[in-house]
Design an enzyme around this catalytic site. Structure first.
Site, PDB file in Angstrom:
ATOM      1  N   GLY A 269     -45.095  14.108 -13.277  1.00 37.99           N
ATOM      2  CA  GLY A 269     -43.823  15.121 -13.220  1.00 37.99           C
ATOM      3  C   GLY A 269     -42.581  13.974 -13.472  1.00 37.99           C
ATOM      4  O   GLY A 269     -41.423  14.391 -13.564  1.00 37.99           O
TER       5      GLY A 269
ATOM      6  N   SER B 262     -35.640  12.303 -12.320  1.00 35.19           N
ATOM      7  CA  SER B 262     -36.627  13.040 -12.029  1.00 35.19           C
ATOM      8  C   SER B 262     -37.007  12.625 -10.567  1.00 35.19           C
ATOM      9  O   SER B 262     -37.033  11.561 -10.502  1.00 35.19           O
ATOM     10  CB  SER B 262     -37.953  13.102 -12.766  1.00 35.19           C
ATOM     11  OG  SER B 262     -37.690  13.686 -13.846  1.00 35.19           O
TER      12      SER B 262
ATOM     13  N   ASP C 285     -50.826  19.027 -19.697  1.00 31.87           N
ATOM     14  CA  ASP C 285     -50.148  20.390 -19.251  1.00 31.87           C
ATOM     15  C   ASP C 285     -50.840  20.740 -17.927  1.00 31.87           C
ATOM     16  O   ASP C 285     -52.377  21.286 -17.941  1.00 31.87           O
ATOM     17  CB  ASP C 285     -50.197  21.337 -20.375  1.00 31.87           C
ATOM     18  CG  ASP C 285     -49.608  22.742 -19.882  1.00 31.87           C
ATOM     19  OD1 ASP C 285     -49.547  23.007 -18.640  1.00 31.87           O
ATOM     20  OD2 ASP C 285     -49.233  23.616 -20.787  1.00 31.87           O
ATOM     21  N   VAL C 286     -50.475  20.916 -16.797  1.00 31.75           N
ATOM     22  CA  VAL C 286     -51.011  21.027 -15.704  1.00 31.75           C
ATOM     23  C   VAL C 286     -51.607  22.696 -15.549  1.00 31.75           C
ATOM     24  O   VAL C 286     -52.421  22.894 -14.592  1.00 31.75           O
ATOM     25  CB  VAL C 286     -50.318  20.795 -14.211  1.00 31.75           C
ATOM     26  CG1 VAL C 286     -50.151  19.354 -14.152  1.00 31.75           C
ATOM     27  CG2 VAL C 286     -49.224  21.739 -14.143  1.00 31.75           C
TER      28      VAL C 286
ATOM     29  N   TYR D 162     -32.959  31.069  -6.070  1.00 32.50           N
ATOM     30  CA  TYR D 162     -34.255  30.084  -6.262  1.00 32.50           C
ATOM     31  C   TYR D 162     -35.204  31.121  -6.281  1.00 32.50           C
ATOM     32  O   TYR D 162     -36.392  30.733  -7.027  1.00 32.50           O
ATOM     33  CB  TYR D 162     -34.478  29.455  -4.796  1.00 32.50           C
ATOM     34  CG  TYR D 162     -35.294  28.124  -4.871  1.00 32.50           C
ATOM     35  CD1 TYR D 162     -35.044  27.043  -6.066  1.00 32.50           C
ATOM     36  CD2 TYR D 162     -36.669  28.050  -4.195  1.00 32.50           C
ATOM     37  CE1 TYR D 162     -35.769  25.991  -6.017  1.00 32.50           C
ATOM     38  CE2 TYR D 162     -37.466  27.112  -4.344  1.00 32.50           C
ATOM     39  CZ  TYR D 162     -36.901  26.052  -5.119  1.00 32.50           C
ATOM     40  OH  TYR D 162     -37.731  25.088  -5.481  1.00 32.50           O
TER      41      TYR D 162
ATOM     42  N   LYS E  51     -43.129  27.914  -3.872  1.00 32.10           N
ATOM     43  CA  LYS E  51     -43.034  26.824  -2.970  1.00 32.10           C
ATOM     44  C   LYS E  51     -43.930  27.270  -1.616  1.00 32.10           C
ATOM     45  O   LYS E  51     -44.424  26.324  -1.026  1.00 32.10           O
ATOM     46  CB  LYS E  51     -41.594  26.518  -2.750  1.00 32.10           C
ATOM     47  CG  LYS E  51     -40.936  25.644  -4.057  1.00 32.10           C
ATOM     48  CD  LYS E  51     -41.796  24.588  -4.278  1.00 32.10           C
ATOM     49  CE  LYS E  51     -40.974  23.664  -5.341  1.00 32.10           C
ATOM     50  NZ  LYS E  51     -41.771  22.764  -6.054  1.00 32.10           N
TER      51      LYS E  51
ATOM     52  N   THR F 291     -31.355  17.359 -11.332  1.00 31.90           N
ATOM     53  CA  THR F 291     -32.572  17.201 -12.199  1.00 31.90           C
ATOM     54  C   THR F 291     -32.502  18.147 -13.117  1.00 31.90           C
ATOM     55  O   THR F 291     -31.693  19.213 -12.955  1.00 31.90           O
ATOM     56  CB  THR F 291     -33.865  17.128 -11.575  1.00 31.90           C
ATOM     57  OG1 THR F 291     -34.226  18.375 -11.008  1.00 31.90           O
ATOM     58  CG2 THR F 291     -33.901  15.866 -10.367  1.00 31.90           C
ATOM     59  N   LEU F 292     -33.157  18.051 -14.335  1.00 31.82           N
ATOM     60  CA  LEU F 292     -33.559  18.979 -15.217  1.00 31.82           C
ATOM     61  C   LEU F 292     -33.958  20.304 -14.620  1.00 31.82           C
ATOM     62  O   LEU F 292     -33.219  21.436 -14.975  1.00 31.82           O
ATOM     63  CB  LEU F 292     -34.662  18.787 -16.488  1.00 31.82           C
ATOM     64  CG  LEU F 292     -34.222  17.825 -17.639  1.00 31.82           C
ATOM     65  CD1 LEU F 292     -35.384  17.800 -18.293  1.00 31.82           C
ATOM     66  CD2 LEU F 292     -33.205  18.552 -18.281  1.00 31.82           C
ATOM     67  N   ALA F 293     -34.933  20.443 -13.696  1.00 35.67           N
ATOM     68  CA  ALA F 293     -35.566  21.573 -13.053  1.00 35.67           C
ATOM     69  C   ALA F 293     -34.428  22.299 -12.372  1.00 35.67           C
ATOM     70  O   ALA F 293     -34.016  23.451 -12.447  1.00 35.67           O
ATOM     71  CB  ALA F 293     -36.651  21.110 -12.174  1.00 35.67           C
TER      72      ALA F 293
HETATM   73  P1  NAD Z   1     -37.835  17.493 -13.314  1.00 39.17           P
HETATM   74  O1  NAD Z   1     -37.444  18.660 -14.335  1.00 39.17           O
HETATM   75  O2  NAD Z   1     -37.173  16.180 -13.547  1.00 39.17           O
HETATM   76  O3  NAD Z   1     -39.354  17.417 -13.255  1.00 39.17           O
HETATM   77  C1  NAD Z   1     -40.238  18.741 -13.349  1.00 39.17           C
HETATM   78  C2  NAD Z   1     -41.272  18.272 -13.883  1.00 39.17           C
HETATM   79  O4  NAD Z   1     -42.172  19.138 -14.046  1.00 39.17           O
HETATM   80  C3  NAD Z   1     -41.055  17.681 -15.270  1.00 39.17           C
HETATM   81  O5  NAD Z   1     -41.634  16.350 -15.741  1.00 39.17           O
HETATM   82  C4  NAD Z   1     -41.732  18.772 -16.199  1.00 39.17           C
HETATM   83  O6  NAD Z   1     -42.333  18.113 -17.373  1.00 39.17           O
HETATM   84  C5  NAD Z   1     -42.760  19.007 -15.179  1.00 39.17           C
HETATM   85  N1  NAD Z   1     -43.695  20.219 -15.846  1.00 39.17           N
HETATM   86  C6  NAD Z   1     -43.190  21.414 -15.916  1.00 39.17           C
HETATM   87  N2  NAD Z   1     -44.188  22.261 -16.312  1.00 39.17           N
HETATM   88  C7  NAD Z   1     -45.151  21.462 -16.351  1.00 39.17           C
HETATM   89  C8  NAD Z   1     -46.602  21.768 -16.794  1.00 39.17           C
HETATM   90  N3  NAD Z   1     -47.153  22.955 -17.219  1.00 39.17           N
HETATM   91  N4  NAD Z   1     -47.618  20.545 -17.062  1.00 39.17           N
HETATM   92  C9  NAD Z   1     -47.147  19.512 -16.441  1.00 39.17           C
HETATM   93  N5  NAD Z   1     -45.961  18.952 -16.261  1.00 39.17           N
HETATM   94  C10 NAD Z   1     -45.071  20.219 -16.004  1.00 39.17           C
HETATM   95  O7  NAD Z   1     -37.107  18.279 -11.999  1.00 39.17           O
HETATM   96  P2  NAD Z   1     -37.557  17.505 -10.297  1.00 39.17           P
HETATM   97  O8  NAD Z   1     -36.167  18.417  -9.655  1.00 39.17           O
HETATM   98  O9  NAD Z   1     -37.547  16.191 -10.417  1.00 39.17           O
HETATM   99  O10 NAD Z   1     -38.695  18.449 -10.105  1.00 39.17           O
HETATM  100  C11 NAD Z   1     -39.827  17.501  -9.421  1.00 39.17           C
HETATM  101  C12 NAD Z   1     -40.478  18.524  -8.145  1.00 39.17           C
HETATM  102  O11 NAD Z   1     -39.409  18.377  -7.228  1.00 39.17           O
HETATM  103  C13 NAD Z   1     -40.624  20.166  -8.509  1.00 39.17           C
HETATM  104  O12 NAD Z   1     -41.536  20.515  -7.573  1.00 39.17           O
HETATM  105  C14 NAD Z   1     -39.563  20.623  -7.884  1.00 39.17           C
HETATM  106  O13 NAD Z   1     -39.434  21.954  -7.449  1.00 39.17           O
HETATM  107  C15 NAD Z   1     -39.130  19.694  -6.642  1.00 39.17           C
HETATM  108  N6  NAD Z   1     -37.869  19.740  -5.954  1.00 39.17           N
HETATM  109  C16 NAD Z   1     -36.739  19.475  -6.842  1.00 39.17           C
HETATM  110  C17 NAD Z   1     -35.592  19.516  -5.966  1.00 39.17           C
HETATM  111  C18 NAD Z   1     -34.111  19.281  -6.814  1.00 39.17           C
HETATM  112  O14 NAD Z   1     -33.017  19.906  -6.188  1.00 39.17           O
HETATM  113  N7  NAD Z   1     -34.301  18.656  -7.717  1.00 39.17           N
HETATM  114  C19 NAD Z   1     -35.558  19.866  -4.573  1.00 39.17           C
HETATM  115  C20 NAD Z   1     -36.772  19.874  -3.775  1.00 39.17           C
HETATM  116  C21 NAD Z   1     -37.908  19.927  -4.497  1.00 39.17           C
END
Ligand code: NAD
Length: 259
Positions: free
Chosen positions: A13, A19, A67-68, A159, A166, A197-199
């Site tokens: 990830g 990230s 790719d998961v 969301y 989730k 983050t990007l997501a």
């Molecule tokens: P991010 O965009 O940096 O990371 C998301 C990752 O998921 C990326 O590295 C992307 O390549 C990967 N991904 C997406 N589809 C994929 C696939 N098919 N196969 C493999 N990898 C795949 O964003 P983030 O916020 O760091 O997200 C990481 C985790 O944290 C996620 O589960 C997200 O829901 C969770 N989260 C984020 C926040 C927030 O506010 N940023 C809060 C709570 C939880």
């Protein structure tokens, strides 16, 4: 000397140096962990991920494409771990995806079957898929964590489908923890506060989430990535050997507040 000395694990990830997985990796590395990584398929993804890993001070990393949502990709990753190292001690699942067309305010009820299946497959089933493969590479036990968000417990407008994913991830954590417990594999999830983050940027109304968090959380502020990273160290180290099946909130005390 660090609490992760002698422990090796894989991180799914890291997209870039913002990230959650990157902050988790930084704290794990600072405590002595040896880290393996995967990136999303594609040259650009690999380049960005490699660059972010280098910023952690890790040269020539063990880095493979995955790719998961593809069983064959996950099989290849875990087979390579078995071939290269025999065993690992921990897994970081920090992966999520949903079609952003359905992450807009008021758009949850329009979610298509395909978008639902894709979000739950990538964001929740993938934890189970890793857990079932972990058994082979954790013969003496281990620790697995994933990342969740409060939108899996309560409605956070925008969301949407990710909240449903989730909820599935959090309950998958409990069932996995129960079944893998006899193999001494622990499974926990961290419910992190909003982080830029990007997501996160794909979620409709994200700015409102940051503002609301800063106003309403117990600590009256947002969360730093490092704080989630430190909790990951706790859950992946021997500091938490009695803890499994938990969702630990690292949200500055947001989730305990009702008004
Ligand atoms: P991010 O965009 O940096 O990371 C998301 C990752 O998921 C990326 O590295 C992307 O390549 C990967 N991904 C997406 N589809 C994929 C696939 N098919 N196969 C493999 N990898 C795949 O964003 P983030 O916020 O760091 O997200 C990481 C985790 O944290 C996620 O589960 C997200 O829901 C969770 N989260 C984020 C926040 C927030 O506010 N940023 C809060 C709570 C939880």
């Amino acid at each position: 000397m660090g609490v992760m000395d002698g422990k090796r694990g894989i991180v799914f990830g890291i997209a870039n140096d913002r990230s959650y997985a990157w902050y988790i990796s930084r704290q794990l590395a600072s405590q002595g962990a040896t880290l393996l990584f995967t990136h999303l398929p594609g040259e650009k993804m690999e380049r960005r991920c490699r660059q972010a890993i280098e910023e952690l001070g890790i040269k020539d990393p063990w880095l493979v494409s995955c790719d998961v949502s593809k069983d064959e990709d996950l099989d290849a990753v875990f087979n390579k771990i078995a071939a290269d190292f025999g065993k690992i001690d921990f897994i970081v699942h920090s992966v999520a995806f949903a079609d952003r067309a359905f992450l807009e305010l008021g758009k949850f009820h329009t979610t298509t079957r395909a978008a639902w299946n894709q979000a739950l497959d990538i964001s929740a089933y993938s934890l189970l898929a890793m857990g079932q493969r972990a058994v082979k590479v954790m013969p003496e036990g281990g620790s697995i964590i994933s990342m969740t968000y409060f939108g899996g417990e309560k409605v956070i407008p925008g969301y949407n489908i990710m909240g449903v994913a989730k909820a599935a991830l959090e309950h998958t954590t409990r069932y996995l923890a129960y079944e893998l417990g006899e193999k001494k594999i622990r499974v926990n999830t961290i419910s992190g506060g909003p982080l830029r983050t990007l997501a996160a940027m794909a979620v409709g109304g994200i700015q409102e989430m940051f503002d609301h968090q800063a106003r309403k959380s117990s600590l009256k502020r947002n969360i730093e990535g490092e704080e989630v990273g430190n909790t990951a160290v706790y859950l992946l180290s021997d500091m938490s050997t009695g803890v499994t099946g938990e969702t630990i909130h690292v949200d500055a005390g947001f989730s305990i507040v009702g008004l």
